[in-house]
Design an enzyme around this catalytic site. Structure first.
Site, PDB file in Angstrom:
ATOM      1  N   HIS A 122       0.872  -1.185   0.000  1.00 20.40           N
ATOM      2  CA  HIS A 122       0.000   0.000   0.000  1.00 20.40           C
ATOM      3  C   HIS A 122       0.907   1.232   0.000  1.00 20.40           C
ATOM      4  CE1 HIS A 122      -2.836   2.903   1.832  1.00 20.40           C
ATOM      5  NE2 HIS A 122      -3.808   2.090   1.493  1.00 20.40           N
ATOM      6  N   ASP A 199       2.812  -4.557   8.260  1.00 23.59           N
ATOM      7  CA  ASP A 199       1.619  -3.743   8.046  1.00 23.59           C
ATOM      8  C   ASP A 199       0.417  -4.682   8.204  1.00 23.59           C
ATOM      9  OD1 ASP A 199      -0.595  -2.467   7.065  1.00 23.59           O
ATOM     10  OD2 ASP A 199       0.348  -1.738   5.236  1.00 23.59           O
ATOM     11  N   GLN A 202      -4.755  -5.071   6.979  1.00 24.67           N
ATOM     12  CA  GLN A 202      -5.769  -5.976   6.419  1.00 24.67           C
ATOM     13  C   GLN A 202      -5.780  -7.348   7.074  1.00 24.67           C
ATOM     14  OE1 GLN A 202      -8.109  -5.056   4.332  1.00 24.67           O
ATOM     15  NE2 GLN A 202      -7.296  -3.030   3.850  1.00 24.67           N
ATOM     16  N   LYS A 225     -10.615  -0.417  10.610  1.00 27.65           N
ATOM     17  CA  LYS A 225     -10.749  -1.598   9.757  1.00 27.65           C
ATOM     18  C   LYS A 225     -11.172  -2.825  10.569  1.00 27.65           C
ATOM     19  CE  LYS A 225      -7.431   0.046   6.348  1.00 27.65           C
ATOM     20  NZ  LYS A 225      -8.192   0.501   5.172  1.00 27.65           N
ATOM     21  N   CYS A 363      -4.802   2.466  -3.651  1.00 32.27           N
ATOM     22  CA  CYS A 363      -3.552   2.964  -3.038  1.00 32.27           C
ATOM     23  C   CYS A 363      -2.410   1.979  -3.233  1.00 32.27           C
ATOM     24  CB  CYS A 363      -3.722   3.268  -1.557  1.00 32.27           C
ATOM     25  SG  CYS A 363      -4.768   4.667  -1.270  1.00 32.27           S
TER      26      CYS A 363
HETATM   27  N1  PLP Z   1      -1.912  -0.594   4.667  1.00 30.68           N
HETATM   28  C1  PLP Z   1      -2.860  -1.353   4.092  1.00 30.68           C
HETATM   29  C2  PLP Z   1      -2.535  -2.734   3.657  1.00 30.68           C
HETATM   30  C3  PLP Z   1      -4.152  -0.845   3.918  1.00 30.68           C
HETATM   31  O1  PLP Z   1      -5.080  -1.593   3.338  1.00 30.68           O
HETATM   32  C4  PLP Z   1      -4.428   0.462   4.362  1.00 30.68           C
HETATM   33  C5  PLP Z   1      -5.763   1.057   4.149  1.00 30.68           C
HETATM   34  O2  PLP Z   1      -6.464   0.718   3.221  1.00 30.68           O
HETATM   35  C6  PLP Z   1      -3.409   1.204   4.964  1.00 30.68           C
HETATM   36  C7  PLP Z   1      -2.163   0.642   5.104  1.00 30.68           C
HETATM   37  C8  PLP Z   1      -3.640   2.587   5.474  1.00 30.68           C
HETATM   38  O3  PLP Z   1      -4.531   2.571   6.543  1.00 30.68           O
HETATM   39  P1  PLP Z   1      -5.041   3.938   7.176  1.00 30.68           P
HETATM   40  O4  PLP Z   1      -5.581   4.746   6.037  1.00 30.68           O
HETATM   41  O5  PLP Z   1      -6.093   3.525   8.144  1.00 30.68           O
HETATM   42  O6  PLP Z   1      -3.880   4.594   7.824  1.00 30.68           O
END
Ligand code: PLP
Length: 404
Positions: A122, A199, A202, A225, A363
């Site tokens: 991401h 990370d 998900q 999430k 993203c």
């Molecule tokens: N990393 C992953 C794999 C994600 O799916 C997301 C959000 O879609 C993020 C990071 C970023 O999360 P946040 O926008 O809650 O900071």
């Protein structure tokens, strides 16, 4: 496994209609809906227990402080961290990664040192490192993926060298659904004395996570999430790293003492929590974790696995469908395109049927570039989704396809 009808009753939003049709919410990868108990916790916080925390001698401040610290211990227990002070509250996954990128690089990396990420990351796990690359001259190394959307583990091993100072990899892909072999990745990195940031944005809503069993050095995720409030998240870090890392933001609460000549910093976790924290959000977040814990993460994982398999089988029957991400180990999301129908058209027309899916690059533009596409349609599942909703999605996609 779990009583989905009972669960659905906890989410008032699922009763609403969109364009005159019952809402079918399949955008859980972007954010999940909130159960009544979480919203009520926010209301209770503001109506009954609101006072700034940590420095108050009065009753309300102490009640609010205790609730915030109980929330921290709830997170600790949820991911099985060794210490509560290894849980830093942040605004979410993105802020957690930025914190580590800034402080870890400051403390432990020199020009030309390397961070390993992967093709499927991401933007939140790419851009913070690029910012550091610009400032400090560190380098990014990117692990390849295969055609199923799985990490090329041989390539990963080949990237580790004496310059590697950190591996930063997602646990579950928000586009492909791939569950990366994170334990194996950590073991390989540790054998070269390289720490690993995971990370978990998900993975946290779908899989039970035990940071000690994984031996993760950092594990980051967002409350929104996993059925919790927005603007709230977690950086878990091993004490041995966090202790040595410099503060990220300066301000209130993160200091031990301040004079115009010299400031000394507070201990963990407060060193990294400058300013008034979202103490209402943290308690609502803990409520969300208690909610999913009562259902059981094993039950959730098993139920969602069944949903995913059902969805993959049913969707395979759609003519001209292409799936992006067919890993053996997969969770949570299905990304697809049908024929040459643009993903936006598919998303907009499904919306007219009350079906909320996400479209676009999610993203993950470098991943899109790698796959040679601009974007996908993504259906992502949560604990309240049903097989009937998947049937409706399949019928909806077929209906949209027949219009083109
Ligand atoms: N990393 C992953 C794999 C994600 O799916 C997301 C959000 O879609 C993020 C990071 C970023 O999360 P946040 O926008 O809650 O900071």
């Amino acid at each position: 496994m779990l009583d989905v009808n009972a669960i659905r009753k906890d989410f008032p939003i699922l009763e609403r209609e969109v364009h005159g049709k019952p809402l079918i919410y399949l955008d859980n990868g972007a954010t999940t809906q909130k159960p009544r108990c979480v919203v009520e916790k926010i209301e209770e916080g503001y109506y009954k227990n609101n006072a700034n925390i940590h420095r108050g001698v009065h009753h309300l401040s102490q009640v609010a402080t205790e609730a915030h610290e109980v929330a921290r211990r709830t997170v600790q227990k949820f991911i099985n961290a060794e210490h509560a002070h290894e849980i830093i509250f942040t605004r979410g996954t993105t802020e957690s990664i930025n914190l580590v990128a800034s402080s870890f690089v400051d403390q432990f990396m020199q020009k030309d040192d390397e961070v390993i990420i992967s093709t499927m990351e991401h933007h939140s796990n790419i851009v913070p490192w690029q910012l550091q690359a610009e400032k400090k001259g560190i380098k990014l190394r990117v692990v390849n993926i295969n055609e199923k959307g799985e990490l090329d583990m041989e390539h990963f091993k080949s990237l580790i060298n004496e310059k590697t100072k950190l591996v930063s990899i997602m646990h579950v892909s928000n586009v492909l659904g791939t569950i990366n072999p994170i334990k194996e990745i950590i073991d390989i990195a540790h054998s070269a004395d390289v720490p690993v940031l995971v990370d978990g944005a998900q993975s946290i809503p779908h899989l039970g996570v035990d940071v000690q069993a994984l031996d993760a050095d950092f594990y980051v995720f967002s409350a929104h999430k996993i059925y919790g409030p927005t603007g709230m998240g977690v950086l878990y870090g091993k004490e041995k790293w966090l202790d040595k890392m410099p503060p990220y933001h300066g301000g209130g609460e993160m200091i031990a003492s301040v004079s115009f000549d010299k400031t000394t910093f507070n201990e963990l976790p407060f060193k990294f929590e400058a300013g008034t924290p979202d103490y209402i959000g943290s308690t609502a977040f803990a409520e969300a974790l208690n909610y999913v814990s009562a259902i059981g993460m094993d039950n959730i994982a098993a139920y969602e696995d069944e949903l995913l398999h059902y969805a993959m089988e049913r969707m395979k029957t759609i003519e001209n469908i292409r799936f992006f991400g067919t890993a053996e180990q997969k969770s949570g999301v299905i990304s697809f395109l049908v024929g040459d129908i643009h993903h936006y058209d598919m998303g907009m027309l499904l919306d007219r049927l009350g079906i909320a899916v996400r479209t676009g690059h999610h993203c993950a533009q470098p991943l899109m570039h790698h796959m040679g596409i601009e974007g996908t349609v993504r259906a992502s599942f949560g604990i309240y989704n049903t097989k009937e909703e998947i049937d409706a999605l399949v019928a909806g996609v077929q209906r949209v396809s027949s219009m083109f």
